[in-house]
Design an enzyme around this catalytic site. Structure first.
Site, PDB file in Angstrom:
ATOM      1  NE  ARG A  12      -0.322  -0.582   4.550  1.00 22.76           N
ATOM      2  CZ  ARG A  12      -0.704   0.116   6.010  1.00 22.76           C
ATOM      3  NH1 ARG A  12      -1.486   1.539   5.556  1.00 22.76           N
ATOM      4  NH2 ARG A  12      -0.091   0.210   6.899  1.00 22.76           N
ATOM      5  CB  ILE A  14       5.227   5.526  -0.438  1.00 20.45           C
ATOM      6  CG1 ILE A  14       4.568   6.871  -0.403  1.00 20.45           C
ATOM      7  CG2 ILE A  14       6.675   5.453  -1.620  1.00 20.45           C
ATOM      8  CD1 ILE A  14       5.429   7.486   0.395  1.00 20.45           C
ATOM      9  CG  ASP A  51       7.131  -7.809  11.879  1.00 21.44           C
ATOM     10  OD1 ASP A  51       7.491  -7.253  12.040  1.00 21.44           O
ATOM     11  OD2 ASP A  51       6.422  -7.582  12.442  1.00 21.44           O
ATOM     12  CE1 TYR A 143       8.841   7.946   9.615  1.00 23.72           C
ATOM     13  CE2 TYR A 143       9.106  10.450   9.198  1.00 23.72           C
ATOM     14  CZ  TYR A 143       9.385   9.442   8.947  1.00 23.72           C
ATOM     15  OH  TYR A 143       8.630   9.217   7.546  1.00 23.72           O
ATOM     16  CE  LYS A 147      11.177   6.971   7.817  1.00 25.04           C
ATOM     17  NZ  LYS A 147      11.088   5.316   6.387  1.00 25.04           N
TER      18      LYS A 147
HETATM   19  N1  LIG Z   1       3.332   9.336   3.271  1.00 30.64           N
HETATM   20  C1  LIG Z   1       4.296  10.545   3.850  1.00 30.64           C
HETATM   21  O1  LIG Z   1       4.111  11.521   3.724  1.00 30.64           O
HETATM   22  C2  LIG Z   1       6.433   9.994   4.131  1.00 30.64           C
HETATM   23  C3  LIG Z   1       6.728  11.251   3.896  1.00 30.64           C
HETATM   24  C4  LIG Z   1       8.230  10.291   3.958  1.00 30.64           C
HETATM   25  C5  LIG Z   1       8.419   9.496   4.135  1.00 30.64           C
HETATM   26  N2  LIG Z   1       7.977   8.439   3.626  1.00 30.64           N
HETATM   27  C6  LIG Z   1       8.155   7.111   4.185  1.00 30.64           C
HETATM   28  O2  LIG Z   1       7.879   6.646   3.126  1.00 30.64           O
HETATM   29  C7  LIG Z   1       7.541   4.710   3.382  1.00 30.64           C
HETATM   30  C8  LIG Z   1       6.403   4.370   3.060  1.00 30.64           C
HETATM   31  O3  LIG Z   1       5.013   5.377   3.432  1.00 30.64           O
HETATM   32  P1  LIG Z   1       3.671   5.411   3.680  1.00 30.64           P
HETATM   33  O4  LIG Z   1       3.344   6.407   3.600  1.00 30.64           O
HETATM   34  O5  LIG Z   1       3.453   4.261   1.952  1.00 30.64           O
HETATM   35  O6  LIG Z   1       2.974   4.677   4.389  1.00 30.64           O
HETATM   36  P2  LIG Z   1       1.968   3.613   4.935  1.00 30.64           P
HETATM   37  O7  LIG Z   1       0.655   3.967   4.275  1.00 30.64           O
HETATM   38  O8  LIG Z   1       1.629   3.782   6.376  1.00 30.64           O
HETATM   39  O9  LIG Z   1       2.132   2.027   4.494  1.00 30.64           O
HETATM   40  C9  LIG Z   1       3.322   1.934   5.861  1.00 30.64           C
HETATM   41  C10 LIG Z   1       4.044   0.615   5.221  1.00 30.64           C
HETATM   42  O10 LIG Z   1       4.972   0.081   5.890  1.00 30.64           O
HETATM   43  C11 LIG Z   1       4.848  -1.317   6.347  1.00 30.64           C
HETATM   44  N3  LIG Z   1       5.406  -1.976   7.171  1.00 30.64           N
HETATM   45  C12 LIG Z   1       5.064  -1.112   8.554  1.00 30.64           C
HETATM   46  N4  LIG Z   1       5.576  -1.523   9.637  1.00 30.64           N
HETATM   47  C13 LIG Z   1       6.269  -2.841   8.971  1.00 30.64           C
HETATM   48  C14 LIG Z   1       6.650  -4.299   9.593  1.00 30.64           C
HETATM   49  N5  LIG Z   1       6.860  -4.226  10.456  1.00 30.64           N
HETATM   50  N6  LIG Z   1       7.506  -5.107   8.875  1.00 30.64           N
HETATM   51  C15 LIG Z   1       6.826  -5.329   7.411  1.00 30.64           C
HETATM   52  N7  LIG Z   1       6.113  -4.140   7.045  1.00 30.64           N
HETATM   53  C16 LIG Z   1       5.492  -3.161   7.952  1.00 30.64           C
HETATM   54  C17 LIG Z   1       3.428  -1.545   5.852  1.00 30.64           C
HETATM   55  O11 LIG Z   1       2.177  -2.895   6.050  1.00 30.64           O
HETATM   56  P3  LIG Z   1       1.343  -3.244   7.023  1.00 30.64           P
HETATM   57  O12 LIG Z   1      -0.199  -2.759   5.764  1.00 30.64           O
HETATM   58  O13 LIG Z   1       1.679  -5.249   6.958  1.00 30.64           O
HETATM   59  O14 LIG Z   1       0.961  -2.530   8.056  1.00 30.64           O
HETATM   60  C18 LIG Z   1       2.851  -0.863   5.323  1.00 30.64           C
HETATM   61  O15 LIG Z   1       2.775  -1.603   4.029  1.00 30.64           O
HETATM   62  C19 LIG Z   1       7.904   4.636   5.002  1.00 30.64           C
HETATM   63  O16 LIG Z   1       9.090   4.269   5.905  1.00 30.64           O
HETATM   64  C20 LIG Z   1       7.393   6.517   5.678  1.00 30.64           C
HETATM   65  O17 LIG Z   1       8.143   6.641   6.410  1.00 30.64           O
HETATM   66  C21 LIG Z   1       6.386   8.936   4.106  1.00 30.64           C
END
Ligand SMILES: NC(=O)c1ccc[n+]([C@@H]2O[C@H](COP(=O)([O-])OP(=O)(O)OC[C@H]3O[C@@H](n4cnc5c(N)ncnc54)[C@H](OP(=O)(O)O)[C@@H]3O)[C@@H](O)[C@H]2O)c1
Length: 237
Positions: A12, A14, A51, A143, A147
């Site tokens: 899901r 990014i 995980d 966080y 990062k």
């Molecule tokens: N959204 C933003 O504005 C933003 C900005 C900067 C950086 N980021 C970074 O981009 C990345 C993706 O973010 P997102 O916004 O797409 O987040 P998200 O929609 O909350 O999705 C998080 C993803 O990480 C997985 N995950 C979390 N804990 C895990 C674990 N212990 N083992 C395996 N998978 C795990 C989740 O899997 P499940 O579905 O199984 O929970 C999900 O696929 C992250 O590293 C985040 O820090 C995001």
């Protein structure tokens, strides 16, 4: 040439956009999920349950991918979590869980990928960080630390593995509309928007574009870099 790509947390947000961008260009793409995956979302992706905080689960996921698609040649360490609160309220558990997932998980999948990449004398590792890793963010000590740590991993891997044609880079997104940011208040979102020179949030596809480029032959001499995809929020940091 088609490559075997692994995107952690590719089910899901990014991660899914990144996985779909690689699949669209003809690569063999595996994603990890923790139980929530509907194959109808993207039938061309190869899903593995994993995980990333569990070393045995990481090893089993790589073994399954190697059997189905071959060794991982492009690794996108994307899975991550937030658990925001001010430092005086932050518990040991809140700090450890976020660092262990975002930093420990990325280290674990990089380590598991490295042997096969060294043997192949080719590899691309891309770590999804965040603009707040270098900018800092009140309420996100856990966080931001996790990062920022990814930069240290990528730069150390660049020094360890550079002569083997393996690159390691960081992509630092700004604000992207996903489940992770959906929980922020409208007030906070409006405040962020005011700080972003581009005047808008990023799409997940814009983060994916940086990843496909870093994995391409065109970026073969780029390593140890932090690529901001943040609409100018971090001004290049
Ligand atoms: N959204 C933003 O504005 C933003 C900005 C900067 C950086 N980021 C970074 O981009 C990345 C993706 O973010 P997102 O916004 O797409 O987040 P998200 O929609 O909350 O999705 C998080 C993803 O990480 C997985 N995950 C979390 N804990 C895990 C674990 N212990 N083992 C395996 N998978 C795990 C989740 O899997 P499940 O579905 O199984 O929970 C999900 O696929 C992250 O590293 C985040 O820090 C995001």
């Amino acid at each position: 040439m088609a490559r075997t790509v692994l995107v952690t947390g590719g089910n899901r947000g990014i991660g899914l956009a990144i996985a779909q961008a690689f699949a669209k260009q003809g690569d063999r793409v595996a994603i990890t999920h923790r139980g929530s995956w509907d194959p109808a979302t993207a039938p061309d992706l190869f899903p593995v349950v994993c995980d990333i905080t569990d070393p045995a689960a990481v090893d089993a996921a790589f073994t399954a991918i190697e059997a189905e698609l071959g060794p991982v040649e492009v690794l996108i360490a994307n899975a991550g979590v937030t658990d925001d609160t001010l430092i005086m309220r932050m518990s040991e558990e809140q700090f450890s869980r976020v660092v262990e997932t975002n930093l420990g998980g990325a280290w674990r999948v990089a380590k598991r990928s490295a042997t096969k990449m060294v043997r192949a004398r080719w590899g691309r590792m891309i770590f999804i960080s965040s603009v707040v890793g270098l900018l800092g963010s009140a309420g996100q000590v856990n966080y931001a630390a996790s990062k920022a740590g990814l930069v240290g991993i990528a730069r150390s891997l660049t020094r360890e593995l550079g002569t083997r044609n393996i690159t390691a880079n960081v992509v630092a997104p700004g604000y992207v509309d996903t489940d992770m940011t959906a929980k922020l208040s409208d007030d906070l979102k409006a405040q962020y928007l005011k700080m972003i020179p581009a005047g808008r949030f990023a799409t997940a596809d814009e983060i994916a574009g940086a990843c496909t480029w870093l994995a391409s032959d065109a970026a073969g001499y780029v390593s140890g870099a932090v690529i901001p995809v943040d609409g100018g929020l971090g001004m290049g940091h």
